[in-house]
Design a protein around this motif. Structure first.
Motif, short mmCIF file in Angstrom:
data_model
loop_
_atom_site.label_atom_id
_atom_site.label_comp_id
_atom_site.label_asym_id
_atom_site.label_seq_id
_atom_site.Cartn_x
_atom_site.Cartn_y
_atom_site.Cartn_z
N ASN A 66 45.96 46.34 40.67
CA ASN A 66 47.01 45.32 40.69
C ASN A 66 46.78 44.31 41.80
O ASN A 66 46.97 43.11 41.61
CB ASN A 66 48.39 45.98 40.87
CG ASN A 66 48.76 46.83 39.68
OD1 ASN A 66 48.34 46.57 38.57
ND2 ASN A 66 49.54 47.88 39.93
N TRP A 67 46.38 44.80 42.95
CA TRP A 67 46.10 43.90 44.06
C TRP A 67 44.88 43.02 43.76
O TRP A 67 44.82 41.87 44.17
CB TRP A 67 45.85 44.69 45.35
CG TRP A 67 47.10 45.21 45.97
CD1 TRP A 67 47.54 46.50 45.95
CD2 TRP A 67 48.07 44.46 46.69
NE1 TRP A 67 48.73 46.60 46.62
CE2 TRP A 67 49.08 45.36 47.09
CE3 TRP A 67 48.18 43.13 47.05
CZ2 TRP A 67 50.18 44.96 47.83
CZ3 TRP A 67 49.29 42.73 47.78
CH2 TRP A 67 50.27 43.63 48.16
N ALA A 68 43.91 43.58 43.05
CA ALA A 68 42.68 42.84 42.75
C ALA A 68 42.97 41.61 41.90
O ALA A 68 42.31 40.57 42.05
CB ALA A 68 41.67 43.74 42.05
N LEU A 69 43.96 41.69 41.02
CA LEU A 69 44.32 40.53 40.22
C LEU A 69 44.85 39.41 41.10
O LEU A 69 44.51 38.24 40.90
CB LEU A 69 45.36 40.92 39.16
CG LEU A 69 45.68 39.87 38.12
CD1 LEU A 69 44.44 39.49 37.33
CD2 LEU A 69 46.77 40.36 37.19
N GLY A 70 45.65 39.76 42.09
CA GLY A 70 46.13 38.75 43.05
C GLY A 70 44.99 38.17 43.88
O GLY A 70 44.95 36.97 44.15
N VAL A 71 44.06 39.03 44.28
CA VAL A 71 42.91 38.56 45.04
C VAL A 71 42.05 37.63 44.18
O VAL A 71 41.58 36.60 44.65
CB VAL A 71 42.07 39.75 45.57
CG1 VAL A 71 40.78 39.28 46.21
CG2 VAL A 71 42.89 40.57 46.57
N LEU A 72 41.87 37.98 42.90
CA LEU A 72 41.10 37.12 41.99
C LEU A 72 41.78 35.76 41.84
O LEU A 72 41.11 34.73 41.83
CB LEU A 72 40.95 37.79 40.63
CG LEU A 72 40.17 37.00 39.58
CD1 LEU A 72 38.70 36.89 39.99
CD2 LEU A 72 40.29 37.64 38.21
N PHE A 73 43.10 35.76 41.75
CA PHE A 73 43.84 34.50 41.64
C PHE A 73 43.59 33.62 42.86
O PHE A 73 43.24 32.45 42.73
CB PHE A 73 45.34 34.79 41.48
CG PHE A 73 46.17 33.56 41.32
CD1 PHE A 73 46.30 32.95 40.09
CD2 PHE A 73 46.83 32.99 42.41
CE1 PHE A 73 47.06 31.81 39.93
CE2 PHE A 73 47.58 31.85 42.27
CZ PHE A 73 47.70 31.25 41.02
N VAL A 74 43.74 34.19 44.04
CA VAL A 74 43.55 33.42 45.28
C VAL A 74 42.10 33.00 45.44
O VAL A 74 41.79 31.85 45.78
CB VAL A 74 44.02 34.24 46.50
CG1 VAL A 74 43.65 33.56 47.81
CG2 VAL A 74 45.53 34.47 46.43
N LEU A 75 41.17 33.92 45.16
CA LEU A 75 39.74 33.61 45.27
C LEU A 75 39.35 32.47 44.35
O LEU A 75 38.70 31.51 44.77
CB LEU A 75 38.91 34.85 44.95
CG LEU A 75 37.39 34.66 44.92
CD1 LEU A 75 36.85 34.65 46.33
CD2 LEU A 75 36.73 35.73 44.10
N SER A 76 39.77 32.55 43.10
CA SER A 76 39.42 31.51 42.13
C SER A 76 40.09 30.19 42.48
O SER A 76 39.47 29.13 42.40
CB SER A 76 39.83 31.96 40.73
OG SER A 76 39.46 31.01 39.78
N LEU A 77 41.35 30.25 42.87
CA LEU A 77 42.08 29.03 43.22
C LEU A 77 41.41 28.31 44.39
O LEU A 77 41.20 27.09 44.34
CB LEU A 77 43.52 29.39 43.57
CG LEU A 77 44.51 28.26 43.73
CD1 LEU A 77 44.70 27.53 42.42
CD2 LEU A 77 45.83 28.79 44.22
N LEU A 78 41.05 29.05 45.42
CA LEU A 78 40.45 28.43 46.61
C LEU A 78 39.01 27.97 46.39
O LEU A 78 38.63 26.87 46.78
CB LEU A 78 40.51 29.39 47.79
CG LEU A 78 41.91 29.72 48.33
CD1 LEU A 78 41.84 30.74 49.44
CD2 LEU A 78 42.62 28.46 48.79
N THR A 79 38.20 28.82 45.77
CA THR A 79 36.78 28.49 45.66
C THR A 79 36.49 27.46 44.57
O THR A 79 35.72 26.53 44.78
CB THR A 79 35.93 29.74 45.45
OG1 THR A 79 36.37 30.42 44.27
CG2 THR A 79 36.01 30.68 46.65
#
Length: 155
Positions: free
Chosen positions: A77-90
């Motif tokens: 569940n946390w990984a989905l949030g990390v993927l969202f932030v990672l993709s949004l920023l990069t």
């Protein structure tokens, strides 16, 4: 008509049947003005899945090590949030995630420029929902890329 020929056309799908009747679909990305091969061409499906798998593995490691307190089940569940932030920023800054860079891909606007922050937000949100990313057009772009007016190309 031989039964094998009829069965083969049924298994091949409507595109193969239309091509047998003489319809020319062109290559992926032709309607967008992209080259057929090489840098700037539409990214192949295998590379895109490889990049997504790499990004997901990286996000799982970050979530497991930093956010879930060592609970492997909660890290998904946390990984989905990390993927969202990672993709949004990069994607919003340099145009690619670590996985896309590793596989030689970049996300660009349909006109070839960078995509703006609003379109990156739409694309990332739809990517995290997963279903829009699994609906493709004939250029091989997912619904998340179409709605964000973006395309993944080779570097």
């Amino acid at each position: 008509m031989d039964n094998r020929q009829a069965l083969g056309s049924w298994l091949s799908g409507p595109r193969a049947a239309a091509e047998e009747m003489g319809v020319d679909f062109g290559y992926r990305g032709e309607r967008l003005g992209l080259p057929e091969h090489g840098p700037g061409s539409v990214a192949p499906l295998g590379r895109r899945f490889g990049a997504l798998f790499t990004d997901w593995a990286l996000c799982m490691l970050i979530a497991y090590g930093l956010l879930s307190g060592g609970n492997w089940q909660a890290s998904g569940n946390w990984a989905l949030g990390v993927l969202f932030v990672l993709s949004l920023l990069t994607v919003g800054t340099v145009g690619f995630t670590p996985g896309k860079r590793l596989f030689g891909l970049r996300v660009v606007a349909e006109n070839g420029g960078r995509i703006g922050p609003g379109r990156v937000l739409v694309r990332t949100a739809l990517l995290c929902l997963a279903v829009p990313a699994l609906v493709w057009d004939r250029d091989g772009r997912g619904l998340h890329d179409r709605l964000a007016r973006a395309v993944q190309v080779r570097i």
